[in-house]
Design an enzyme around this catalytic site. Structure first.
Site, mmCIF file in Angstrom:
data_model
loop_
_atom_site.group_PDB
_atom_site.id
_atom_site.type_symbol
_atom_site.label_atom_id
_atom_site.label_comp_id
_atom_site.label_asym_id
_atom_site.label_seq_id
_atom_site.Cartn_x
_atom_site.Cartn_y
_atom_site.Cartn_z
ATOM 1 C CG HIS A 126 -2.104 -0.886 1.044
ATOM 2 N ND1 HIS A 126 -2.067 -1.996 1.299
ATOM 3 C CD2 HIS A 126 -3.421 -0.425 0.692
ATOM 4 C CE1 HIS A 126 -3.299 -2.683 1.417
ATOM 5 N NE2 HIS A 126 -4.056 -1.740 0.911
ATOM 6 C CE LYS A 130 -4.249 -0.356 4.461
ATOM 7 N NZ LYS A 130 -5.272 0.323 4.950
#
Length: 238
Positions: A126, A130
């Site tokens: 990600h 995040k």
């Protein structure tokens, strides 16, 4: 259906764009931490983990159904707290393809259980901002693999110990979300992979889940919604 959205971040903004274009939805508000919600039929929580408890309390007080897309939260006794007062759907991921991937991951786990030389693993990537690691989706996929492997009882971040399934995490760049479930053996490998090309897939899935939840009561998951669509795909397989 009149809806509200908790959260002005990446996911909340994407859901708001999709909701504004939907003729059957009336988007009443999109709120950050400073906002005060007005009554709606259903709210979608795309905020932060620490805010979920308060949003649930508000939903129970006002009778609004609630879709929770925030990750990294945990509320003990959630099902009993909800009872049959409202409908609540909690999901780490709103992609129907990821729901299918989870089901297939259990099959991979069962296959790995037949051959001790095959090592299962989960890899996720990600964007650098995040907060939670591993992601809620990675944890869901790991649990799906473990459901097919009686010999393994838990997942772990990093190198797995005996009876554990390893999850590897990458936090870099601007990746929307990439997940891989794999089997690695001395003679062959097998992988399932999903890559989100935009947050629209999650926003669209959240609104589908919201429409499905309306009129239901109690605690549900995205898998409950997905089951109605995915079960027919497996019904005529030998």
């Amino acid at each position: 259906m009149r809806i509200g959205i908790f959260g002005k971040g990446r996911l909340g903004s994407a859901i708001a764009l999709e909701a504004q274009a939907a003729p059957d939805l009336d988007l009443a508000w999109v709120l950050g931490p400073e906002g005060v919600p007005t009554p709606v039929d259903l709210a979608i929580d795309a905020s932060v983990a620490g805010a979920v408890d308060g949003h649930l309390a508000w939903a129970l007080e006002t009778g609004a159904d609630l879709v929770i897309g925030t990750t990294g939260w945990a509320l003990p006794g959630l099902e009993g707290r909800i009872g049959s007062r409202i409908g609540v759907l909690a999901a780490p991921n709103f992609s129907l393809a990821v729901a299918l991937m989870a089901r297939l991951s259990t099959v991979l786990g069962r296959f790995a259980a037949l051959d001790g030389t095959l090592d299962p693993y989960v890899l996720e990537h990600h964007h650098r901002l995040k907060a939670d690691a591993p992601s809620g989706t990675a944890r869901r996929l790991a649990e799906a693999v473990l459901a097919g492997m009686p010999g393994k009882s838990a997942w772990t971040l990093g190198a797995p110990g005996p009876g554990e399934l390893g999850i590897a995490v990458i936090r870099a760049g601007a990746e929307f979300g990439s997940h891989t479930v794999g089997l690695d053996g001395p003679a062959e490998t097998l992988t399932l992979a999903h890559q989100a090309r935009s947050r629209a897939v999650f926003a669209q899935g959240a609104l589908r889940a919201a429409r499905w939840l309306r009129g239901r009561r109690g605690l549900c998951t995205f898998d409950d919604y997905a089951r109605e669509i995915l079960d027919p795909l497996f019904g005529d397989l030998p």
